[in-house]
Design a protein around this motif. Structure first.
Motif, PDB file in Angstrom:
ATOM      1  N   ASN A 151     107.657  44.481  17.971  1.00 46.01           N
ATOM      2  CA  ASN A 151     106.220  44.397  18.550  1.00 46.01           C
ATOM      3  C   ASN A 151     105.821  44.671  20.177  1.00 46.01           C
ATOM      4  O   ASN A 151     105.151  44.156  20.105  1.00 46.01           O
ATOM      5  CB  ASN A 151     106.450  42.629  18.936  1.00 46.01           C
ATOM      6  N   LYS A 152     105.788  46.268  19.708  1.00 43.10           N
ATOM      7  CA  LYS A 152     105.269  46.949  20.611  1.00 43.10           C
ATOM      8  C   LYS A 152     105.125  47.942  20.516  1.00 43.10           C
ATOM      9  O   LYS A 152     104.633  47.908  19.553  1.00 43.10           O
ATOM     10  CB  LYS A 152     106.908  47.832  21.913  1.00 43.10           C
ATOM     11  N   SER A 153     103.576  48.824  21.121  1.00 42.94           N
ATOM     12  CA  SER A 153     102.786  49.788  20.669  1.00 42.94           C
ATOM     13  C   SER A 153     103.726  50.653  20.404  1.00 42.94           C
ATOM     14  O   SER A 153     104.553  51.243  21.634  1.00 42.94           O
ATOM     15  CB  SER A 153     102.155  49.739  22.360  1.00 42.94           C
ATOM     16  N   MET A 154     103.089  51.537  19.358  1.00 41.63           N
ATOM     17  CA  MET A 154     103.921  52.951  18.860  1.00 41.63           C
ATOM     18  C   MET A 154     103.641  53.738  20.383  1.00 41.63           C
ATOM     19  O   MET A 154     103.735  54.370  20.146  1.00 41.63           O
ATOM     20  CB  MET A 154     103.158  53.640  17.820  1.00 41.63           C
ATOM     21  N   ARG A 155     102.039  54.163  20.000  1.00 31.38           N
ATOM     22  CA  ARG A 155     101.500  54.293  21.278  1.00 31.38           C
ATOM     23  C   ARG A 155     102.007  54.757  22.615  1.00 31.38           C
ATOM     24  O   ARG A 155     102.272  55.735  23.377  1.00 31.38           O
ATOM     25  CB  ARG A 155     100.348  54.708  21.058  1.00 31.38           C
ATOM     26  N   GLU A 156     102.338  53.738  23.324  1.00 31.01           N
ATOM     27  CA  GLU A 156     103.230  53.697  24.702  1.00 31.01           C
ATOM     28  C   GLU A 156     104.966  53.787  24.698  1.00 31.01           C
ATOM     29  O   GLU A 156     105.087  54.229  25.533  1.00 31.01           O
ATOM     30  CB  GLU A 156     103.413  52.319  25.426  1.00 31.01           C
ATOM     31  N   THR A 157     104.793  53.860  23.325  1.00 32.41           N
ATOM     32  CA  THR A 157     107.051  53.595  23.688  1.00 32.41           C
ATOM     33  C   THR A 157     107.169  55.384  22.668  1.00 32.41           C
ATOM     34  O   THR A 157     107.566  55.817  22.614  1.00 32.41           O
ATOM     35  CB  THR A 157     107.382  52.941  22.703  1.00 32.41           C
ATOM     36  N   LEU A 158     106.362  55.857  21.979  1.00 35.60           N
ATOM     37  CA  LEU A 158     106.864  56.315  20.547  1.00 35.60           C
ATOM     38  C   LEU A 158     106.086  57.175  20.454  1.00 35.60           C
ATOM     39  O   LEU A 158     106.186  59.267  20.149  1.00 35.60           O
ATOM     40  CB  LEU A 158     106.660  56.329  19.705  1.00 35.60           C
ATOM     41  N   LEU A 159     105.023  57.290  20.374  1.00 36.03           N
ATOM     42  CA  LEU A 159     103.686  58.243  19.802  1.00 36.03           C
ATOM     43  C   LEU A 159     102.673  58.582  20.774  1.00 36.03           C
ATOM     44  O   LEU A 159     101.492  57.499  20.892  1.00 36.03           O
ATOM     45  CB  LEU A 159     102.864  58.512  18.502  1.00 36.03           C
ATOM     46  N   PRO A 160     102.613  59.256  22.562  1.00 39.26           N
ATOM     47  CA  PRO A 160     101.377  59.011  22.711  1.00 39.26           C
ATOM     48  C   PRO A 160     100.552  59.771  22.221  1.00 39.26           C
ATOM     49  O   PRO A 160      98.896  59.411  23.403  1.00 39.26           O
ATOM     50  CB  PRO A 160     102.242  59.492  24.299  1.00 39.26           C
ATOM     51  N   SER A 161      99.946  60.607  21.608  1.00 34.92           N
ATOM     52  CA  SER A 161      98.790  61.466  21.215  1.00 34.92           C
ATOM     53  C   SER A 161      98.437  60.624  20.182  1.00 34.92           C
ATOM     54  O   SER A 161      97.471  61.075  19.234  1.00 34.92           O
ATOM     55  CB  SER A 161      99.431  63.075  20.836  1.00 34.92           C
ATOM     56  N   LEU A 162      98.789  59.126  20.225  1.00 38.19           N
ATOM     57  CA  LEU A 162      98.289  59.101  18.485  1.00 38.19           C
ATOM     58  C   LEU A 162      96.473  58.592  19.051  1.00 38.19           C
ATOM     59  O   LEU A 162      96.171  58.313  19.690  1.00 38.19           O
ATOM     60  CB  LEU A 162      98.764  57.645  18.561  1.00 38.19           C
ATOM     61  N   TYR A 163      95.943  58.710  18.202  1.00 36.96           N
ATOM     62  CA  TYR A 163      94.541  58.126  17.833  1.00 36.96           C
ATOM     63  C   TYR A 163      93.961  57.526  16.351  1.00 36.96           C
ATOM     64  O   TYR A 163      94.869  57.434  15.768  1.00 36.96           O
ATOM     65  CB  TYR A 163      93.992  59.769  18.370  1.00 36.96           C
ATOM     66  N   PHE A 164      92.684  57.296  16.461  1.00 37.34           N
ATOM     67  CA  PHE A 164      91.933  56.794  15.543  1.00 37.34           C
ATOM     68  C   PHE A 164      90.761  57.028  14.841  1.00 37.34           C
ATOM     69  O   PHE A 164      90.173  57.735  15.746  1.00 37.34           O
ATOM     70  CB  PHE A 164      91.840  54.916  16.246  1.00 37.34           C
ATOM     71  N   PHE A 165      90.778  57.257  13.420  1.00 39.12           N
ATOM     72  CA  PHE A 165      89.280  57.106  13.351  1.00 39.12           C
ATOM     73  C   PHE A 165      88.842  55.744  12.712  1.00 39.12           C
ATOM     74  O   PHE A 165      89.361  54.775  11.591  1.00 39.12           O
ATOM     75  CB  PHE A 165      88.938  58.250  11.492  1.00 39.12           C
ATOM     76  N   ILE A 166      87.064  56.057  12.833  1.00 41.30           N
ATOM     77  CA  ILE A 166      86.673  54.673  13.177  1.00 41.30           C
ATOM     78  C   ILE A 166      85.542  55.001  11.766  1.00 41.30           C
ATOM     79  O   ILE A 166      84.659  55.794  12.313  1.00 41.30           O
ATOM     80  CB  ILE A 166      86.225  54.494  14.123  1.00 41.30           C
ATOM     81  N   GLN A 167      85.853  54.083  11.117  1.00 42.43           N
ATOM     82  CA  GLN A 167      84.512  54.276   9.936  1.00 42.43           C
ATOM     83  C   GLN A 167      83.871  53.890   9.584  1.00 42.43           C
ATOM     84  O   GLN A 167      84.520  52.506   9.560  1.00 42.43           O
ATOM     85  CB  GLN A 167      85.388  55.040   8.163  1.00 42.43           C
ATOM     86  N   TYR A 168      82.363  53.387   9.601  1.00 45.51           N
ATOM     87  CA  TYR A 168      81.629  52.093   9.261  1.00 45.51           C
ATOM     88  C   TYR A 168      79.925  53.254   9.143  1.00 45.51           C
ATOM     89  O   TYR A 168      80.164  53.822   8.511  1.00 45.51           O
ATOM     90  CB  TYR A 168      80.885  52.224  10.734  1.00 45.51           C
ATOM     91  N   TRP A 169      79.518  51.938   8.148  1.00 45.33           N
ATOM     92  CA  TRP A 169      78.060  52.063   7.374  1.00 45.33           C
ATOM     93  C   TRP A 169      77.566  50.678   6.816  1.00 45.33           C
ATOM     94  O   TRP A 169      77.606  49.937   7.450  1.00 45.33           O
ATOM     95  CB  TRP A 169      78.985  52.634   5.568  1.00 45.33           C
ATOM     96  N   LYS A 170      75.854  50.985   6.235  1.00 43.76           N
ATOM     97  CA  LYS A 170      75.605  49.959   6.563  1.00 43.76           C
ATOM     98  C   LYS A 170      76.047  49.473   4.756  1.00 43.76           C
ATOM     99  O   LYS A 170      75.628  49.921   3.846  1.00 43.76           O
ATOM    100  CB  LYS A 170      74.178  50.461   6.800  1.00 43.76           C
ATOM    101  N   GLN A 171      75.984  48.175   4.756  1.00 37.92           N
ATOM    102  CA  GLN A 171      76.041  47.438   4.146  1.00 37.92           C
ATOM    103  C   GLN A 171      74.439  47.168   3.459  1.00 37.92           C
ATOM    104  O   GLN A 171      73.992  44.984   3.634  1.00 37.92           O
ATOM    105  CB  GLN A 171      77.186  46.682   3.708  1.00 37.92           C
ATOM    106  N   THR A 172      74.256  47.061   2.096  1.00 36.34           N
ATOM    107  CA  THR A 172      72.961  46.601   1.462  1.00 36.34           C
ATOM    108  C   THR A 172      72.888  46.316   0.313  1.00 36.34           C
ATOM    109  O   THR A 172      72.769  47.041  -0.484  1.00 36.34           O
ATOM    110  CB  THR A 172      71.314  46.995   2.293  1.00 36.34           C
ATOM    111  N   LYS A 173      72.802  45.077  -0.085  1.00 36.03           N
ATOM    112  CA  LYS A 173      72.898  44.514  -1.561  1.00 36.03           C
ATOM    113  C   LYS A 173      74.512  44.785  -2.290  1.00 36.03           C
ATOM    114  O   LYS A 173      74.161  45.348  -2.956  1.00 36.03           O
ATOM    115  CB  LYS A 173      71.761  44.888  -1.856  1.00 36.03           C
ATOM    116  N   ASN A 174      75.517  45.082  -1.653  1.00 33.79           N
ATOM    117  CA  ASN A 174      76.807  45.519  -1.756  1.00 33.79           C
ATOM    118  C   ASN A 174      76.235  46.800  -1.595  1.00 33.79           C
ATOM    119  O   ASN A 174      77.238  47.480  -2.633  1.00 33.79           O
ATOM    120  CB  ASN A 174      76.858  44.845  -2.861  1.00 33.79           C
ATOM    121  N   VAL A 175      75.357  47.614  -0.936  1.00 32.69           N
ATOM    122  CA  VAL A 175      75.889  49.274  -1.435  1.00 32.69           C
ATOM    123  C   VAL A 175      75.516  49.480  -0.270  1.00 32.69           C
ATOM    124  O   VAL A 175      75.347  49.096   0.669  1.00 32.69           O
ATOM    125  CB  VAL A 175      74.160  49.787  -2.126  1.00 32.69           C
TER     126      VAL A 175
END
Length: 407
Positions: A161-185
């Motif tokens: 229960n320790k952070s992977m970025r703080e202990t093993l992978l300092p160059s870790l980053y994220f991809f955020i995907q977001y979209w508009k949801q209208t009538k299940n579309v």
């Protein structure tokens, strides 16, 4: 060596060879595990295998699992580290072993039953940094705003229960995907790359539902995790005027109705029907003296009755005469003039004069007291004293004698 001795040696060799052959045949009866696989996630490593059940029902099969650094394989003395011993499960967890994240290891497993063991089956070389799977963010939170979404991302965690970025992978980053949801579309899907744990998605439509999911990425071995569960949230914005009017139309009637129902309670609390006793009211009917009743700092005397004394002025020509004594006025109804020859009458007259003098002194004293208090004695209202001139003469003499005594 004679022929008999040679025969005995040959028989012994045959017995040993038969024993070894039978031992090898028995050991070959217990099959080895197969289809070994490693299930990894960050620093969690679980070795799994398969084994066909071919032993009798009264026998139980257990398994033993070990690991060894790869550089020790070519050594004659191999000190394998035991992780699972006599386990009934067909898997073994190597997560809390002393395997370094950037090391290279070999894992092996065998089957055991009733003192018999199968042959060892081992994996190929395993490097957690290169071969281990990267996990998604451990937690993703989304908070809506006015035409925006605020996203909080928690780093992937190790088995401790320790952070992977703080202990093993300092160059870790994220991809955020977001979209508009209208009538299940799904509409307008976008991907944002960030190395921050707090991101604000701007320029979104107000009062619109958007869904967000995040995955982790590590460039050195081109490792990418799967996406986190999608979180859908509706953005906020300015409240429409029609909604404000509708809210007022619903709230105001309820407010007035509640006020109307609470009026009896308010009236009974602040305006009770029971009145104060008359003795507790101030003397002034206008109510100006209520402040004296409420102010406890300055003592104030309140008189419930007001006495006014109005002295009556006597005319200067009117002489106030005292009332005659009751026994002198009621003793005789004549004029009070007697002749000198009637000694008894003179004695009575003298007696009457003495009584009149004493009565006059009492009246004068009373009149003086009344005058001192500013009260009208009422003597001045007497027109004439009974007894005629003699009684007036006696009264004058008594006054003169009193003045002499006072002098």
């Amino acid at each position: 060596m004679d022929l008999q001795s040679m025969n005995m040696v040959a028989e012994f060799v045959l017995v040993v060879l038969s024993f070894l052959q039978s031992a090898s045949e028995v050991s070959a009866i217990l099959p080895s595990p197969h289809n070994l696989s490693l299930q990894t996630l960050n620093t969690q490593y679980i070795l799994k295998w398969e084994w066909e059940q071919q032993t009798p029902a009264n026998q139980s099969i257990t398994f033993t699992a070990q690991y060894l650094p790869a550089y020790k394989i070519r050594r004659k003395k191999q000190d394998w580290t035991l992780v699972c011993n006599a386990t009934l499960d067909m898997q073994c967890d190597f997560s809390h072993s002393q395997m370094h994240y950037q090391g290279i290891y070999v894992l092996r497993v065998r089957a055991d039953s009733a003192g018999e063991s199968s042959e060892w089956v081992q994996t190929s070389e395993f490097c957690p940094d290169q071969d281990g799977d990267l996990g998604p963010p451990s937690k993703v939170e989304v908070v809506p705003g006015n035409g925006l979404l605020r996203v909080w991302i928690s780093d992937p965690l190790t088995s401790d229960n320790k952070s992977m970025r703080e202990t093993l992978l300092p160059s870790l980053y994220f991809f955020i995907q977001y979209w508009k949801q209208t009538k299940n579309v799904v509409e307008g899907s976008r991907v944002l790359r960030t190395s921050n744990n707090e991101v604000t998605l701007l320029n979104l439509q107000s009062w619109t539902t958007y869904c967000v999911r995040v995955r982790s990425h590590f460039n050195f071995y081109n490792k990418t995790s799967h996406f986190s569960p999608a979180l859908c949230m509706k953005t906020t914005g300015q409240v429409p005027s029609w909604l404000v009017i509708l809210a007022l139309c619903l709230v105001l009637p309820a407010l007035f109705f509640g006020l109307y129902r609470s009026l009896p309670l308010i009236k009974s609390t602040f305006f009770p029907s029971a009145q104060l006793p008359v003795s507790m009211y101030p003397c002034d009917s206008s109510g100006q003296d209520w402040s004296h009743l409420l102010a406890a700092e300055t003592p104030v005397e309140v008189f419930c009755e007001k006495l006014e004394v109005c002295p009556k002025e006597m005319p200067p020509e009117t002489q106030a005469l005292p009332d005659p004594p009751s026994h002198s006025y009621q003793g005789s109804h004549d004029s009070g003039v007697y002749s000198s020859s009637e000694g008894s009458g003179q004695q009575g007259g003298a007696s009457n004069q003495t009584d009149s003098a004493s009565g006059q002194m009492g009246v004068t004293t009373g009149q003086a007291n009344l005058a001192a208090r500013g009260l009208d004695s009422g003597i001045g209202r007497i027109g004439s004293a009974p007894g005629g001139d003699n009684w007036t003469h006696s009264h004058k003499r008594a006054l003169e004698e009193e003045n002499k005594n006072n002098t």
